[in-house]
Design an enzyme around this catalytic site. Structure first.
Site, PDB file in Angstrom:
ATOM      1  N   HIS A  19      64.983  30.637   5.992  1.00  0.00           N
ATOM      2  CA  HIS A  19      64.805  30.306   4.566  1.00  0.00           C
ATOM      3  C   HIS A  19      63.605  31.064   3.983  1.00  0.00           C
ATOM      4  O   HIS A  19      62.987  30.609   3.030  1.00  0.00           O
ATOM      5  CB  HIS A  19      64.663  28.789   4.351  1.00  0.00           C
ATOM      6  CG  HIS A  19      65.967  28.053   4.532  1.00  0.00           C
ATOM      7  ND1 HIS A  19      66.734  27.633   3.478  1.00  0.00           N
ATOM      8  CD2 HIS A  19      66.652  27.713   5.648  1.00  0.00           C
ATOM      9  CE1 HIS A  19      67.829  27.018   3.934  1.00  0.00           C
ATOM     10  NE2 HIS A  19      67.803  27.064   5.254  1.00  0.00           N
ATOM     11  N   ASP A 155      71.589  38.168   5.496  1.00  0.00           N
ATOM     12  CA  ASP A 155      72.857  38.230   6.224  1.00  0.00           C
ATOM     13  C   ASP A 155      73.605  39.531   5.938  1.00  0.00           C
ATOM     14  O   ASP A 155      74.107  40.191   6.846  1.00  0.00           O
ATOM     15  CB  ASP A 155      73.745  37.037   5.850  1.00  0.00           C
ATOM     16  CG  ASP A 155      73.086  35.710   6.144  1.00  0.00           C
ATOM     17  OD1 ASP A 155      71.988  35.715   6.738  1.00  0.00           O
ATOM     18  OD2 ASP A 155      73.659  34.669   5.763  1.00  0.00           O
TER      19      ASP A 155
HETATM   20 MG    MG Z   1      77.101  32.181   5.079  1.00  0.00          MG
END
Ligand code: MG
Ligand code: ADP
Length: 382
Positions: A19, A155
């Protein structure tokens, strides 16, 4: 002529820096040896046809209508979101059938969503060149603007830029990255809790908002702070703000520092320090950021008591999914047996466990038959 082509984009496991990406800080993921494969072939009816083997579901879209489509809350949003971004840049979408097959478990914190987005971008580009960074960014925009998930860049970035044999340290503010060698005498083991609590998506949005509230408060006192990346623990402590918001901010600023500490420990080959930082990161997610759950807390608490485990932490967005464990290579079999039986005994769930090997980022696969990307032939629409 065989006009079919195959494109691959990996999932990822984040080693540390959770995060922190949407707070413009540091993250340290590896691209995984589990990937999403898309085989493309000309579409017989001029539409864009999508088939997911995992969902056994087929949809077709009129290409000229894609820019005006609303969000559907369906898995195709990930692909259509990417198509819209490409079209907005003036890139033509050809009439193709996309046959999607993934090894990345969905909703397990290994980013099947980014693997799908990035594989879709490569599939829709059909070999046309676009800067890799631009691909990562447009996939992130697709997830934020079309899917509706206010995610950071990690990501998509690591799915594009992943390397074999190394982790990628991303500076999510400058979008610069460096490869980080992981010592050879440690195995990275993911243990899937097999649970995904519903809370996940809404809690993610709450955390993004709580971080923004923290930044506003800190900036009033320290005008140079524009994101939690710019803040340090002392500034967080000195700023009056609600206790809950302070704890959220404390997780982010300490987690950012842990990424750097972990990178230095890895360079020294200091496995016990790397393991300690894993556990500190988990405790910070558990108590300050409050994004863990009983199942992953149990997996971490159990793992650290097993011989040969240097440290463990939850990885990914939270509320379930996988833990990532640093384990002495000669102890991996015993570690897997032990954690499996402890978890089964406690929750009556058989966890999926696998060894994570850093893999290369997205690319076209020239010889799918040799690369393990073979797609089953019954997957096309009848
Ligand atoms: Mg995801
Ligand atoms: P994670 O990225 O951690 O796996 P997300 O909730 O962000 O979890 O993304 C999972 C979603 O991505 C799924 O619910 C589905 O909509 C979509 N998705 C991922 N892989 C596939 C696939 N192979 N086929 C269809 N949809 C997929």
């Amino acid at each position: 002529m065989n006009a079919s082509r195959t494109f691959r984009a990996p999932g990822r496991v984040n080693l540390i820096g959770e995060h922190t990406d949407y707070n413009l800080g540091f993250v340290l993921p590896i691209a995984l040896n589990l990937a999403t494969y898309i085989e493309t072939s000309p579409s017989p009816d001029g539409r864009l046809r999508l088939f997911s083997e995992q969902h056994r579901d087929h949809r077709a879209f009129v290409i000229s209508e894609i820019p005006s489509l609303p969000r559907s809350k369906h898995w195709t949003d990930y692909v259509i979101g990417v198509a819209r971004e490409l079209m907005a840049r003036g890139i033509r979408i050809e009439p193709l059938s996309l046959n999607i097959r993934s090894e990345v478990p969905e909703g397990s914190g290994l980013s099947s969503s980014a693997a799908l987005e990035v594989a879709s971008a490569f599939a829709l580009l059909q070999g046309r060149q676009l800067e890799r960074l631009e691909i990562a960014r447009l996939c992130q925009r697709a997830e934020i603007d079309f899917v509706g998930m206010p995610c950071g860049i990690m990501d998509q970035f690591v799915s594009v830029f992943g390397r074999e044999h190394a982790a990628i340290e991303i500076d999510c503010r400058s979008l610069e990255y460096k490869t980080v060698e992981i010592p050879e005498d440690v195995a990275i083991i993911a243990v899937n809790s097999m649970v995904k609590h519903e809370l996940g998506a809404s809690a993610y949005r709450n955390r993004v908002e709580e971080c923004a509230i923290a930044v506003d408060a800190i900036r009033r006192r320290f005008p140079g702070v524009h994101s939690l990346r710019d803040a340090n623990p002392a500034q967080v402590e000195k700023t009056p703000m609600p206790r809950l918001v302070m704890r959220r901010a404390r997780h982010v600023v300490t987690e950012n520092a842990r990424v750097e500490l972990f990178v230095h420990a890895a360079a020294r080959g200091d496995l016990s320090r790397m393991g300690e930082l894993f556990v500190e990161s988990h405790r910070s997610m558990q108590h300050d950021y409050e994004i863990t759950c009983d199942e992953v807390d149990f997996l971490v608490d159990s793992a650290v008591g097993i011989r040969g485990c240097y440290g463990a932490r939850m990885t990914g967005g939270g509320f379930g999914g996988c833990t990532v464990n640093l384990v002495a290579p000669e102890e991996t079999d015993r570690f897997q047996d032990s954690i499996r039986s402890l978890y089964k005994e406690r929750f009556r769930i058989d966890p999926a466990i696998f060894r994570c090997v850093p893999a290369a980022g997205a690319a076209e696969i020239r010889n799918p038959a040799l690369s393990g990307a073979g797609l089953s032939s019954d997957a096309h629409e009848k």
